[in-house]
Write a protein that holds these residues in place. Sequence first.
Motif, short mmCIF file in Angstrom:
data_model
loop_
_atom_site.label_atom_id
_atom_site.label_comp_id
_atom_site.label_asym_id
_atom_site.label_seq_id
_atom_site.Cartn_x
_atom_site.Cartn_y
_atom_site.Cartn_z
N CYS A 179 38.75 35.44 41.92
CA CYS A 179 37.88 36.56 42.25
C CYS A 179 37.17 36.98 40.97
CB CYS A 179 38.69 37.70 42.84
SG CYS A 179 37.74 39.21 43.10
N ALA A 180 37.92 37.07 39.87
CA ALA A 180 37.36 37.51 38.59
C ALA A 180 36.26 36.58 38.08
CB ALA A 180 38.46 37.66 37.55
N LEU A 181 36.50 35.28 38.11
CA LEU A 181 35.50 34.34 37.57
C LEU A 181 34.21 34.32 38.38
CD1 LEU A 181 37.76 31.38 36.37
CD2 LEU A 181 36.89 33.33 35.06
N PRO A 182 34.26 34.30 39.72
CA PRO A 182 33.00 34.42 40.45
C PRO A 182 32.26 35.73 40.14
CG PRO A 182 34.67 33.55 41.89
CD PRO A 182 35.37 33.96 40.61
N CYS A 183 33.00 36.81 39.96
CA CYS A 183 32.34 38.08 39.60
C CYS A 183 31.58 37.95 38.29
CB CYS A 183 33.35 39.22 39.55
SG CYS A 183 33.92 39.74 41.19
N LEU A 184 32.18 37.25 37.33
CA LEU A 184 31.47 37.01 36.06
C LEU A 184 30.16 36.28 36.33
CD1 LEU A 184 34.12 35.87 33.42
CD2 LEU A 184 32.84 38.01 33.47
N ALA A 185 30.22 35.20 37.12
CA ALA A 185 29.03 34.42 37.42
C ALA A 185 27.98 35.25 38.14
CB ALA A 185 29.40 33.20 38.27
N THR A 215 28.84 40.88 38.12
CA THR A 215 29.54 42.09 38.56
C THR A 215 30.61 42.46 37.55
OG1 THR A 215 29.18 41.49 40.86
CG2 THR A 215 30.92 43.09 40.42
N PRO A 216 30.64 43.71 37.10
CA PRO A 216 31.72 44.12 36.20
C PRO A 216 33.07 43.89 36.87
CG PRO A 216 30.01 45.80 36.29
CD PRO A 216 29.70 44.80 37.37
N VAL A 217 34.02 43.32 36.11
CA VAL A 217 35.30 42.96 36.70
C VAL A 217 36.42 43.23 35.71
CG1 VAL A 217 35.07 40.53 36.03
CG2 VAL A 217 36.60 41.14 37.91
N LEU A 218 37.55 43.70 36.24
CA LEU A 218 38.77 43.89 35.47
C LEU A 218 39.85 43.04 36.11
CD1 LEU A 218 40.49 45.40 33.31
CD2 LEU A 218 41.01 47.08 35.11
N LEU A 219 40.44 42.14 35.33
CA LEU A 219 41.53 41.29 35.81
C LEU A 219 42.86 41.95 35.46
CD1 LEU A 219 42.58 38.55 36.98
CD2 LEU A 219 42.54 37.72 34.61
N LEU A 220 43.72 42.11 36.46
CA LEU A 220 45.08 42.58 36.22
C LEU A 220 45.92 41.34 35.97
CD1 LEU A 220 45.29 45.31 39.01
CD2 LEU A 220 44.62 45.55 36.60
N TYR A 221 46.25 41.14 34.72
CA TYR A 221 46.83 39.89 34.23
C TYR A 221 48.33 40.01 34.05
CZ TYR A 221 47.93 36.35 30.69
OH TYR A 221 48.50 35.33 29.99
N LYS A 222 49.05 38.95 34.42
CA LYS A 222 50.49 38.88 34.19
C LYS A 222 50.77 37.64 33.37
CE LYS A 222 51.81 41.22 38.43
NZ LYS A 222 52.54 41.13 39.69
N ASP A 223 51.61 37.77 32.36
CA ASP A 223 51.93 36.64 31.48
C ASP A 223 52.48 35.43 32.23
OD1 ASP A 223 51.05 37.67 29.06
OD2 ASP A 223 52.97 38.63 28.62
N GLU A 224 53.09 35.65 33.38
CA GLU A 224 53.63 34.51 34.13
C GLU A 224 52.54 33.56 34.60
OE1 GLU A 224 54.79 35.80 38.47
OE2 GLU A 224 54.97 37.53 37.15
N TYR A 225 51.29 34.01 34.58
CA TYR A 225 50.16 33.16 34.98
C TYR A 225 49.37 32.66 33.78
CZ TYR A 225 51.23 35.38 39.42
OH TYR A 225 51.88 35.85 40.52
N ALA A 226 49.94 32.73 32.60
CA ALA A 226 49.23 32.37 31.38
C ALA A 226 48.67 30.96 31.43
CB ALA A 226 50.15 32.53 30.16
N SER A 227 49.42 29.99 31.94
CA SER A 227 48.94 28.61 31.94
C SER A 227 47.65 28.46 32.74
CB SER A 227 50.00 27.66 32.46
OG SER A 227 50.24 27.87 33.84
N ARG A 228 47.46 29.26 33.77
CA ARG A 228 46.26 29.20 34.60
C ARG A 228 45.14 30.08 34.06
NH1 ARG A 228 46.85 31.80 39.08
NH2 ARG A 228 44.93 30.93 39.89
#
Length: 186
Positions: free
Chosen positions: A153-159, A162-175
């Motif tokens: 969702c975040a990456l398409p918003c960048l394209a 659209t201003p976007v805030l990603l709620l990030y969790k370290d468990e998804y770091a590899s992705r």
Amino acid sequence: DKFNWPPSADIDPLWVSVHISESDSFGIGEKFLSGPGGEYLRQYAPIGARDESTLEMLRRNGIDADLSGCLTLTLPRDADAEKTDEILLVDVDPASEQVIREHFPEERYISISHAVDAETYQRLTAKERMEKTHALLRRYQSAKCVITSRLHCALPCLALGTPVLLLYKDEYASRMKSFLALLHYS
């Protein structure tokens, strides 16, 4: 399924934006890159890796690769999309949503989810699926802002600008870590 890999020799692929997870739900991960799978990819190298973890995995297995990024960053904008006052909360957990709403109570929030009912989805035609996807992307582009836990969702918003805030969790770091430099995240 590892038994369906590699693809048919009748396919002439362009390997770009490839992601291979070390901890996929099928338990295959890096096994795709050994034996015939690795030999298959080597003949099409360099492989365009979507993220740094995939790039490292490919190189670790002797497969020439470059960092190509995610194709969702190339989505075209809809020239007719008009901005709204909606702040979309896309797959935001209830506790985070409550904090956001408490800190900014004057905003107009709409909660949506990428979760899809498999039976309903399977009944849709390819055309209907594409229409739903286009409508969702248009909604992202029209939003005042998007807050999401979903990278796709975040990456398409960048394209889409659209201003976007990603709620990030370290468990998804590899992705996700490859894209954090491009995003506002918390």
